[in-house]
Scaffold this active site. Structure first.
Site, PDB file in Angstrom:
ATOM      1  CG  HIS B 266      -4.318 -24.631  -3.767  1.00  0.00           C
ATOM      2  ND1 HIS B 266      -6.013 -24.966  -4.497  1.00  0.00           N
ATOM      3  CD2 HIS B 266      -3.306 -23.892  -5.192  1.00  0.00           C
ATOM      4  CE1 HIS B 266      -5.922 -24.899  -5.487  1.00  0.00           C
ATOM      5  NE2 HIS B 266      -4.462 -23.618  -5.637  1.00  0.00           N
ATOM      6  CD  GLU B 267      -0.277 -22.056  -5.264  1.00  0.00           C
ATOM      7  OE1 GLU B 267       0.116 -22.943  -6.451  1.00  0.00           O
ATOM      8  OE2 GLU B 267      -1.716 -21.483  -5.672  1.00  0.00           O
ATOM      9  CG  HIS B 270      -0.861 -26.539  -7.973  1.00  0.00           C
ATOM     10  ND1 HIS B 270      -1.459 -27.024  -8.851  1.00  0.00           N
ATOM     11  CD2 HIS B 270      -1.762 -24.907  -7.787  1.00  0.00           C
ATOM     12  CE1 HIS B 270      -2.703 -26.820  -9.067  1.00  0.00           C
ATOM     13  NE2 HIS B 270      -2.803 -25.440  -8.134  1.00  0.00           N
ATOM     14  CD  GLU B 296      -6.606 -25.239  -9.439  1.00  0.00           C
ATOM     15  OE1 GLU B 296      -5.662 -25.366 -10.289  1.00  0.00           O
ATOM     16  OE2 GLU B 296      -7.492 -24.633  -8.988  1.00  0.00           O
TER      17      GLU B 296
END
Lengths: 501, 501
Positions: B266-267, B270, B296
């Site tokens: 997930h990160e 980003h 996001e």
């Protein structure tokens, strides 16, 4: 009308400057210990902007006006610490305001450019390649020195020295160094005769994780507060961060366990000084450390006076054997003591022992004054270096890589810095002697791993003073006399000739 | 006369602001990932000073004058990117200049105070304790919202939203969310019926060092450039730093290997966005990411669309088995897919699955608008929360700790932020669908661990655009239509009801 005093305005401004300086400290640490290579350009932009904003905030005309008003109208009503704070503010302002920002910027760019060329020139043993960039750095440094010397009313070299060693004077340093230079050769000869054959060191490898665990344990023993600091790794060990968040670094050689441990204890001395600075004055100039020689005295007191002593090694040897030894030999106190007090004239300053280190510094002090004054040209520097090393230490310099290219300082524009190393060594010897005279149990305490009494004395007589007095005043109050090379020489004889401590 | 254009002056000023913001980014990361507790006060001082200097540099009268002059006299001669840059500058300036610094400071202090009380109130399930501080935060947030709404000519909620989601509108969001809220209960029922019994997860423990090694390997697979970033640990995972030095963090649970890995991916989404921003515009507003919903969308596209897919898990399962499995069971693709797509209505937003997550966001979006307008009082908040959770998800909230006290956002003054999570999820679904339509091999590529085609499409259609277009323009150009909840709903049905992807 606004009734805020000029001094209160100064305090608010210097608090901001303090925060900016602290931010730079953390970002500099991160650059060395954490940052991936790709971040270099962004970080350079961050640091340049923070430094430029700091310079602007410090040199706006209002600051000079506030300083004048506070000194003229308010100083008499201030307490001792506030008056000392005002003096420290004026000192910072003088250094910044003396130079116009074009000169500061030109010097900064020249140093960055020269440092980059120097890295390759050193690797390739090619002094000629860096001579041009170094000449530019030297010209601009001379311009800075002359400009400041006119503003401060002192010699150009003293004007540079003052940035690292407030109130320092080359005449006073030259007198002490000349005194040292006379006696060091005799001490060195006697030390070489006294130390016997080289000891056989413990056998590795020594995994970095276990060296780190030992380092952390000894840092805690020495009084480092991990609630207010960290230990990390970087190529060049240093102590950075801020007083309530001190970041020290080291590097681990898995084939030699002795280097990193003593390096960490050296940086721990710097860190204990920072952690012991007066908490009530965190944001203000008076709350900061005295000059570089006092800072170096704290690391050298910890490393050389306390931790390389037979007393401390009595305590540390079984712990080192337990945490690194795997049942092997070479971990007895006497072997470690002989390893940690081994003397050998060599080419490289940062590898030098306590006896030969001052000769490296004295050479650089002599050469950098001659370079600044113009008495020595850059073309003659490599030869002068070889001559000096032969005269002072009797060693033959085979190339410039291990000669005048070895240290970053001059190539990065730091002239006037070198003497602080040996001033620090002498200050350390004098402070440690005074501490033991005041608290005679200290050697026995160290032999039990109890740093409390030593640290308590340092807290009271050095750390907690911040910059409320000058380095010379601190030393005189703490030891009863000004800097005295005799104490350092006596220490060298006791340890390296008598092999008693 | 100085011929520097107003726009060039703005570029120089915004470069400085960019450096300051980047420095804050690194210091914030350090605070969460590295800083010892004792450093908190010093760090707070550093950050407050940097933010205050930034605010001053942005709101000096000259900046407004330069903006006026550049828009009036120069915009027509600028290229597309420079014009977009000028618009982004105006946006940043509008937000800062709308408020006087007393209000900004009062709000900042109220948020810090409320956040501290909230930490204890949440631990002790004591909403009453934080009601007073939250009322203060809410009053000041309302004042900010009203002041900005007058300056911007929009509703107070939209004025807050604009700080996180440029050009966002509560009316448009409400329409999309209402649409979602109608269909989600049916999708949830069907998903619960379709998913079968809970799979038996692999048996631990899973040492943190091995989880980290796996995380690094999968980050590299996904395209993370470790030359320009790091992976570290912190209590609350996040992505920080700067585009050429992205710092992502995670935390490791040694009894559950699945959470940290998907959190890291997930990160990584980003981080890939940051690393892919246009290098030519690093220091300028136009070079930065679009609003929070697009950011996001990049993390959720990576996590939800790419990495929880059966395709990617086909690739990852044997690697996870090899690096964490110790020969145990539960590492087959199907078990991992069932673990990573498990649906279960629950109390906590951050633990929610992809199907139930929007309900948590819709509740908060409705409540925060009612709080801001005054339609809902703080006294009625806990009850409204319970009612909302029962209506939207059919769950019974047993206490406020797991109810209206669970998220930091409101207590830290962030009203208008929550909708960006679900806008991001919908944007992610729409972008991924468009990427696969353009490059049909993407699912097969992911099944081979080849993120190149997907990342290439994202680089071109999202990352490299910086803020040169609005989020809505980016989405329309990349996918052929504006935000469409139907794509997200179709994705949910395909994965959680058909269990096809």
């Amino acid at each position: 009308m606004d009734s805020t005093s000029a001094y209160d305005r100064l305090k608010a401004r210097f608090a901001r400057l303090g925060h900016l300086g602290d931010a730079v400290g953390v970002l500099d640490w991160d650059l060395a210990a954490m940052m991936p290579e790709g971040g270099a350009e962004a970080r350079a932009g961050q640091l340049a902007t923070l430094r430029s904003i700091s310079h602007d905030l410090l040199t706006l005309p209002e600051v000079g006006d506030w300083l004048d008003a506070a000194e003229r109208d308010e100083a008499a009503t201030l307490g001792d610490w506030d008056r000392a704070n005002l003096r420290a503010m004026r000192r910072e302002w003088r250094h910044a305001a003396a130079l116009d920002s074009d000169l500061v910027e030109a010097h900064s760019h020249a140093c960055s450019a020269c440092e980059m060329v120097w890295r390759r020139a050193r690797a390739e043993d090619d002094f000629a390649a860096v001579r041009g960039p170094l000449a530019t750095v030297l010209d601009l440094t001379r311009e800075i020195a002359v400009t400041k010397s006119q503003a401060f009313g002192c010699s150009p070299y003293d004007a540079l020295l003052d940035a690292y060693e407030p109130e320092g004077s080359q005449a006073a340093i030259a007198a002490v160094f000349d005194d040292l230079a006379v006696d060091l050769p005799g001490i060195l000869d006697d030390a070489l005769a006294a130390q016997g054959p080289a000891p056989i060191p413990p056998n590795g490898p020594f995994p970095a994780a276990r060296q780190r665990a030992l380092a952390v344990r000894l840092m805690e023993t020495a009084g480092f507060d991990f609630h207010r600091g960290r230990l990390d790794t970087s190529l060049h060990p240093f102590c950075g961060g801020v007083p309530d968040d001190v970041r020290i670094t080291t590097r681990y050689d898995e084939s030699d366990a002795t280097g990193a441990i003593m390096g960490v204890l050296h940086e721990t001395g710097h860190a204990l000084y920072e952690q012991g600075l007066p908490a009530d004055w965190r944001d203000q100039p008076v709350g900061r450390a005295l000059g570089m020689s006092v800072h170096e005295s704290q690391s050298l007191l910890m490393e050389m006076q306390a931790c390389r002593s037979r007393a401390f090694l009595t305590y540390a040897a079984p712990i080192m054997a337990d945490m690194l030894g795997d049942g092997g030999s070479g971990w007895d106190t006497e072997t470690l003591y002989r390893l940690y007090t081994r003397v050998e004239p060599g080419l490289i300053r940062v590898d030098a022992d306590e006896v030969t280190y001052p000769a490296h510094v004295i050479l650089r002090f002599r050469l950098e004054r001659a370079l600044l004054s113009g008495d020595l040209t850059l073309g003659d520097l490599p030869g002068a270096w070889r001559d000096g090393m032969r005269d002072l230490l009797g060693v033959t310099v085979p190339d410039d890589r291990d000669g005048c290219l070895q240290d970053i300082h001059w190539y990065d524009g730091a002239i006037g810095y070198f003497p602080t190393y040996t001033l620090g060594a002498m200050t350390a010897a004098q402070l440690f002697q005074a501490a033991v005279q005041a608290v005679p149990s200290i050697p026995d305490d160290l032999a039990r791993g109890d740093f409390g009494p030593l640290l308590g004395w340092l807290r009271e007589h050095v750390h907690a003073l911040g910059s409320s007095v000058t380095a010379a005043e601190m030393l005189t109050r703490a030891t009863g006399k000004p800097l005295d090379a005799g104490v350092f020489k006596a220490h060298l004889r006791r340890r390296y000739v008598d092999r008693a401590v």
